[in-house]
Design a protein around this motif. Structure first.
Motif, short mmCIF file in Angstrom:
data_model
loop_
_atom_site.label_atom_id
_atom_site.label_comp_id
_atom_site.label_asym_id
_atom_site.label_seq_id
_atom_site.Cartn_x
_atom_site.Cartn_y
_atom_site.Cartn_z
N VAL A 9 -12.90 55.51 97.85
CA VAL A 9 -13.05 56.87 97.81
C VAL A 9 -12.38 57.64 99.14
CG1 VAL A 9 -14.20 58.97 97.38
CG2 VAL A 9 -14.48 56.77 95.89
N THR A 10 -12.90 56.90 100.22
CA THR A 10 -12.36 57.71 101.51
C THR A 10 -11.02 57.50 101.77
OG1 THR A 10 -14.86 57.07 102.36
CG2 THR A 10 -13.03 57.46 104.02
N VAL A 11 -10.56 56.27 101.70
CA VAL A 11 -9.11 56.13 102.20
C VAL A 11 -8.24 56.38 101.17
CG1 VAL A 11 -9.65 53.92 103.55
CG2 VAL A 11 -8.77 53.58 101.18
N MET A 12 -8.59 56.60 99.81
CA MET A 12 -7.76 57.49 98.77
C MET A 12 -7.65 59.00 99.11
SD MET A 12 -6.16 55.05 97.16
CE MET A 12 -5.64 56.06 95.51
N ALA A 13 -8.63 59.44 99.62
CA ALA A 13 -8.85 60.81 99.94
C ALA A 13 -7.89 61.13 101.11
CB ALA A 13 -10.33 61.30 100.27
N GLU A 14 -7.90 60.32 102.06
CA GLU A 14 -6.79 60.14 103.23
C GLU A 14 -5.51 60.57 102.89
OE1 GLU A 14 -9.60 57.47 106.23
OE2 GLU A 14 -7.47 56.53 105.63
N VAL A 15 -5.15 59.95 101.61
CA VAL A 15 -3.51 60.20 101.17
C VAL A 15 -3.56 61.35 100.20
CG1 VAL A 15 -2.80 57.93 102.05
CG2 VAL A 15 -3.84 58.17 99.63
N GLY A 16 -4.62 62.13 100.02
CA GLY A 16 -4.71 63.23 99.24
C GLY A 16 -4.98 62.89 97.60
N ILE A 17 -5.39 61.56 97.62
CA ILE A 17 -6.07 61.32 96.06
C ILE A 17 -7.47 61.17 95.87
CG2 ILE A 17 -5.51 59.53 94.39
CD1 ILE A 17 -2.90 58.70 95.68
N ASP A 18 -7.62 61.97 94.81
CA ASP A 18 -9.26 61.95 94.80
C ASP A 18 -10.03 61.12 93.80
OD1 ASP A 18 -12.14 62.71 94.54
OD2 ASP A 18 -11.82 64.92 93.78
N ILE A 19 -10.34 60.12 93.93
CA ILE A 19 -10.93 59.22 92.93
C ILE A 19 -12.58 59.09 92.93
CG2 ILE A 19 -8.87 57.63 92.93
CD1 ILE A 19 -10.61 55.54 94.52
N SER A 20 -13.00 60.41 93.48
CA SER A 20 -14.65 60.25 93.48
C SER A 20 -15.19 60.55 92.23
CB SER A 20 -15.15 61.52 94.70
OG SER A 20 -14.60 62.76 94.00
N HIS A 21 -14.37 61.30 91.33
CA HIS A 21 -14.94 61.35 89.83
C HIS A 21 -14.75 60.19 89.04
CE1 HIS A 21 -10.58 62.02 90.34
NE2 HIS A 21 -10.73 62.07 88.77
N HIS A 22 -14.13 58.97 89.53
CA HIS A 22 -13.82 57.90 88.58
C HIS A 22 -15.22 57.15 88.22
CE1 HIS A 22 -9.20 57.21 89.46
NE2 HIS A 22 -9.53 58.53 89.25
N THR A 23 -15.18 56.62 87.33
CA THR A 23 -16.28 55.78 86.95
C THR A 23 -16.03 54.40 86.86
OG1 THR A 23 -16.08 56.28 84.70
CG2 THR A 23 -17.80 57.58 85.97
N SER A 24 -16.85 53.23 87.23
CA SER A 24 -16.78 51.95 87.00
C SER A 24 -17.02 51.72 85.43
CB SER A 24 -17.82 51.18 87.99
OG SER A 24 -17.40 49.83 87.59
N LYS A 25 -15.83 51.20 84.81
CA LYS A 25 -16.12 50.72 83.14
C LYS A 25 -15.69 49.49 83.11
CE LYS A 25 -12.44 54.22 83.26
NZ LYS A 25 -12.51 54.17 84.74
N LEU A 26 -15.92 48.98 81.77
CA LEU A 26 -15.62 47.95 81.24
C LEU A 26 -14.34 48.07 80.15
CD1 LEU A 26 -19.10 46.32 80.01
CD2 LEU A 26 -17.67 45.74 82.09
N VAL A 27 -13.68 47.13 80.05
CA VAL A 27 -12.41 47.29 78.89
C VAL A 27 -12.98 47.85 77.65
CG1 VAL A 27 -10.86 46.35 77.84
CG2 VAL A 27 -10.98 45.58 79.91
N GLN A 28 -14.14 47.33 77.26
CA GLN A 28 -14.48 48.03 76.03
C GLN A 28 -15.18 49.22 75.90
OE1 GLN A 28 -15.68 44.97 77.49
NE2 GLN A 28 -18.01 44.56 77.29
N ASP A 29 -15.12 49.92 77.26
CA ASP A 29 -15.61 51.34 77.20
C ASP A 29 -14.50 52.26 77.04
OD1 ASP A 29 -18.03 50.53 77.90
OD2 ASP A 29 -17.77 50.61 80.03
N LEU A 30 -13.17 51.73 77.12
CA LEU A 30 -11.87 52.52 77.09
C LEU A 30 -11.74 52.92 75.33
CD1 LEU A 30 -9.46 50.44 79.34
CD2 LEU A 30 -10.82 52.67 79.92
N PRO A 31 -11.02 53.96 75.26
CA PRO A 31 -10.91 54.31 73.81
C PRO A 31 -10.19 53.22 73.02
CG PRO A 31 -10.44 56.11 75.34
CD PRO A 31 -10.61 55.07 76.11
N LYS A 32 -10.99 52.87 72.10
CA LYS A 32 -10.17 51.85 71.07
C LYS A 32 -8.76 52.13 70.63
CE LYS A 32 -14.24 49.67 71.09
NZ LYS A 32 -14.55 49.66 72.44
N GLU A 33 -8.49 53.50 70.62
CA GLU A 33 -7.08 53.87 69.93
C GLU A 33 -6.07 53.49 71.19
OE1 GLU A 33 -8.96 57.56 71.40
OE2 GLU A 33 -9.47 55.79 70.20
N ILE A 34 -6.07 53.48 72.25
CA ILE A 34 -5.13 53.16 73.17
C ILE A 34 -4.48 51.69 73.12
CG2 ILE A 34 -4.56 52.98 75.85
CD1 ILE A 34 -6.82 54.99 76.24
#
Length: 143
Positions: A46-71
């Motif tokens: 999160v820290t190093v991505m913020a250094e380049v202006g990209i905020d991933i602090s709102h991301h969550t760690s998830k499993l493949v099966q947690d992703l929408p099935k229709e994708i």
């Protein structure tokens, strides 16, 4: 194009890749990340991505099966060897590509100096960014 970045714990490399793709390729890619396990979001990532202006602090760690099935993923990029070896089956048109990146937590495991630790994360962040910039062209030349 729907792209999935897959890693072991969806805590660092795959999250950085998703962040880069959403930042650099938002008009041409729909980016997602997941893991074969979940380990939570790595604060150094999160820290190093913020250094380049990209905020991933709102991301969550998830499993493949947690992703929408229709994708339907056009491309699944495994960013570590463990995920590549344990990559789940993706039906349909999904192309699987392995592009391994060093694991910053492993490389920084014995370090105590914060700057040295972050330098490892920065290097991997930049390598992932370079790869993401090459998308989707790189997928056309790979088989």
């Amino acid at each position: 194009m729907n792209i999935l970045f897959l890693c072991t714990g969806n805590s660092c490399r795959s999250q950085m890749a998703e962040g880069w793709a959403r930042h650099l390729k938002k008009n041409s890619l729909n980016a997602y990340s997941a893991g074969v396990e979940t380990h939570g979001i790595n604060p150094h990532a999160v820290t190093v991505m913020a250094e380049v202006g990209i905020d991933i602090s709102h991301h969550t760690s998830k499993l493949v099966q947690d992703l929408p099935k229709e994708i339907e993923f056009d491309l699944v990029v495994t960013v570590c060897g463990h995920a590549h070896e344990h990559c789940p089956y993706f039906p349909g048109r999904s192309k699987i590509m392995h592009v391994g990146f060093d694991d910053p937590p492993t490389l920084a495991n014995d370090l105590t100096d914060t700057n040295e630790i972050l330098d490892i994360y920065r290097r991997v962040r930049d390598e992932i960014g370079t790869f993401v910039k090459s998308l989707p062209k790189v997928t056309l030349s790979d088989s």
